[in-house]
Enzyme design. Sequence first.
Site, PDB file in Angstrom:
ATOM      1  N   CYS A  11       0.948  -1.062  -0.105  1.00  0.00           N
ATOM      2  CA  CYS A  11       0.086  -0.038  -0.043  1.00  0.00           C
ATOM      3  C   CYS A  11       0.800   1.263   0.150  1.00  0.00           C
ATOM      4  CB  CYS A  11      -0.926   0.057   1.189  1.00  0.00           C
ATOM      5  SG  CYS A  11       0.015   0.009   2.940  1.00  0.00           S
ATOM      6  N   CYS A  14       2.854   1.710   3.094  1.00  0.00           N
ATOM      7  CA  CYS A  14       3.873   0.705   3.075  1.00  0.00           C
ATOM      8  C   CYS A  14       5.214   1.211   2.193  1.00  0.00           C
ATOM      9  CB  CYS A  14       3.414  -0.589   2.692  1.00  0.00           C
ATOM     10  SG  CYS A  14       2.178  -1.306   3.837  1.00  0.00           S
TER      11      CYS A  14
END
Length: 79
Positions: A11, A14
């Site tokens: 994501c 991340c």
Amino acid sequence: MISVKVLGPGCKKCQTLESKVREIVSKNNIDAVVEKVTDIQEMMNYGIMMTPGLVINDQVKSFGIVPKEDQILKWLNGG
């Protein structure tokens, strides 16, 4: 050598955390190996409930947030 793991499926948070950690390690000449972990089972082994997770030397330091740069540096320096 410091072992750093960024836990997350990929994501935006991340990716941000991974690039921030790599930048801090490089900029401060820290002897560390940064690994991106996307395997759900491995993430579950650390007991995190939200991503991204940050694990330094097998200790969970944060999850669900992107910590500030000075906090990450402090953890990498043993704090």
